[in-house]
Structure formats: C-alpha cells, structure tokens
Design an enzyme around this catalytic site. Structure first.
Site, PDB file in Angstrom:
ATOM      1  N   ASN A  10       0.735  -1.229   0.122  1.00  0.00           N
ATOM      2  CA  ASN A  10       0.172  -0.198   0.101  1.00  0.00           C
ATOM      3  C   ASN A  10       0.859   1.056   0.024  1.00  0.00           C
ATOM      4  O   ASN A  10       1.573   1.631   0.897  1.00  0.00           O
ATOM      5  CB  ASN A  10      -0.933  -0.091   1.226  1.00  0.00           C
ATOM      6  N   HIS A  95      -9.730   1.278   4.578  1.00  0.00           N
ATOM      7  CA  HIS A  95      -8.571   1.325   5.318  1.00  0.00           C
ATOM      8  C   HIS A  95      -8.589   2.361   6.595  1.00  0.00           C
ATOM      9  O   HIS A  95      -9.683   3.300   6.418  1.00  0.00           O
ATOM     10  CB  HIS A  95      -7.520   2.083   4.484  1.00  0.00           C
ATOM     11  N   GLU A 167      -6.091  -5.131  10.553  1.00  0.00           N
ATOM     12  CA  GLU A 167      -5.043  -3.866  10.823  1.00  0.00           C
ATOM     13  C   GLU A 167      -5.226  -3.022  12.108  1.00  0.00           C
ATOM     14  O   GLU A 167      -6.123  -2.269  12.194  1.00  0.00           O
ATOM     15  CB  GLU A 167      -4.842  -2.777   9.694  1.00  0.00           C
TER      16      GLU A 167
END
Ligand code: PGA
Length: 260
Positions: A10, A95, A167
């Site tokens: 990313n 995200h 994450e």
C-alpha cells in the site's frame, strides 16, 4: 486447504507517476514469481493506468486504494469501481486512514465492498481497533461490528472470495506505530475466521484469506506469516523501499517452499 499467500504493497499518497514507475521497475528486477504467492501493488489512482501497461502481469497485480460506491453520476472528484474494472484486480476498502481522516462510516464501507464485488474487483476489507478500544477490551466487538456490517449484502460465494486485512490501528506506522507482537495477533485473526464461519459456514471460512497489517517489515514478516490464520500481509511504509519489500517477498517464498 491451500490459500494463496498475498503480499500487498500500500503505497498510500506517495510517489508520483515517474517515481511509481521507477519503483515498479526495481521491484520487477529483484522479484521472481512463485506460483503460490500473489503480489499486489496499490499505487496512487494516477499511477494505475501507466503501471498497468508496464507491469509484468504474471508477477504483479494492481489494487486501488479506494473508490466510490456509485457506478457513475454527478459525484465530482470521485472515481468509481466500475471505472476501475479491468484495470485492477483488487481494491482496498475501509482502510483506517479512510475511516479516520475521511470519516467513512460502516454503511459507506459496506456499499464500497458491494460495489467492488459488483464490478469484479476483489475487496481487501480493512478492519481493526484503536488503542483505546484495545485497552477497553473491545477488540472483538469492534472487529465483529466492522466485519458483519461490511459483508452484510454479500452471498456466501462472494464472501469466500474477499480478502480481509486485520490492521490494529495502534500498530500502523501512520498512527501510533506501536510494535505488535506477532503471536498476540493470531487471536484476532482466528476470531475473524470464526465470525465468517458463524455467518457463512466452515467451507467459506476456510477459503477466505485474512491478512495482517501494521508496521510489517522484512524482520518480522516470517513471524506473521507463520501464524495459523495469517494468509499474507498488507505493507505500508516498508513497501516504499524496494530492498525491504523484495526481502519481504523473498522471505515469504522461502517459507512457502519449506512447506511444499
Ligand atoms: P504500515 O501501514 O505498514 O506503514 O504500518 C500499513 C497500512 O496502513 O496498511
């Protein structure tokens, strides 16, 4: 059960088109392909088109870092998943940078997941708790809420093909960047797989690829990839350095070979 390992770079809002092209060229020289590992690069939206013409598609796939959930219309400044169809194989959705800086809600993430699937783009759905949530012992609740709402409109078959990236926000370099202990992460990865199993059954849960993301580098990659429920990694800062990223890929190859 042989889930193909997925290593995702990313690049976030870094590198202009020529810098992206240069990094890609360097990675191509350093990295050899392996049938059991997939490498996905998520450059800026602007670099997707030129890179798609340059990359070795046997070795690399492309991902967008975000896109809008409507297919077309008067949404000034946005790019839709339908426009990205054919250009990218994957799309990062939800995200933490999007949830935090751009206030993406659970509903928006859900609509984006659906839009990606509708347009034949595999969503890489990011979920994870903040530090206060972790300290308050709310990790399971947060993961449950983010996961179940995001896949609410998907069929079991669609769920089996998506990718989920765990994450923990406190471990991402952009935020606290605290070093997570790989062994402690297995619990959350397993929890995610169990949630999928509860909703869609064992066969679907064993197909879904679950990644870990949060300050992964070439030193700790093997510890994460060795976790039972870790099928790959989502790499931010370390993916901008070709030596680091190619070492990450190389170590993943070595681990795969040792298991074959
Ligand atoms: P990081 O980023 O590896 O720099 O922590 C991971 C991510 O935000 O996806």
């Amino acid at each position: 059960m042989n889930r193909k390992t997925l290593i995702v770079a990313n690049w976030k809002m870094n590198l202009n088109v020529s810098q992206s092209s240069l990094l890609m060229h360097r990675l191509d020289k350093k990295i050899v392909s392996h049938h059991n590992i997939e490498i996905v690069i998520a450059p800026s939206m602007l670099a997707l088109q030129p890179l798609s013409k340059e990359i070795n598609h046997q070795k690399f796939s492309l991902a967008c870092q975000n896109a809008y959930f409507k297919d077309e219309g008067a949404f000034t400044g946005e790019v839709s998943f339908s426009m990205l169809n054919g250009l990218v194989n994957y799309g990062i959705v939800g995200h933490s940078a999007r949830r935090i800086y751009f206030h993406e809600s659970l509903e928006e993430v859900r609509d984006k997941v659906k839009a990606a699937v509708r347009n034949d783009i595999v969503p890489i759905l990011c979920i994870g708790e903040t530090k206060p949530e972790r300290l308050a012992d709310e990790t399971s609740q947060v993961l449950h809420d983010q996961l179940t709402s995001a896949i609410y409109h998907l069929t079991s078959d669609e769920v089996s093909k998506i990718v989920i990236a765990y994450e923990p926000i406190w471990a991402i370099s952009t935020f606290d960047g605290e070093q997570s202990k790989p062994a402690d992460m297995q619990h959350a990865l397993k929890f995610i797989r169990h949630q999928i199993e509860d909703l869609h059954g064992y066969d679907v849960a064993k197909e879904v690829r679950i990644l870990y993301g949060g300050s992964v580098d070439s030193h700790d990659i093997l510890a994460y990839l060795s976790l039972e429920d870790c099928d790959g990694v989502l790499v931010g800062a370390a993916s901008l350095n070709y030596e680091q990223f190619s070492t990450i890929v190389q170590k993943a190859y070595t681990l795969k070979y040792s298991k074959e």
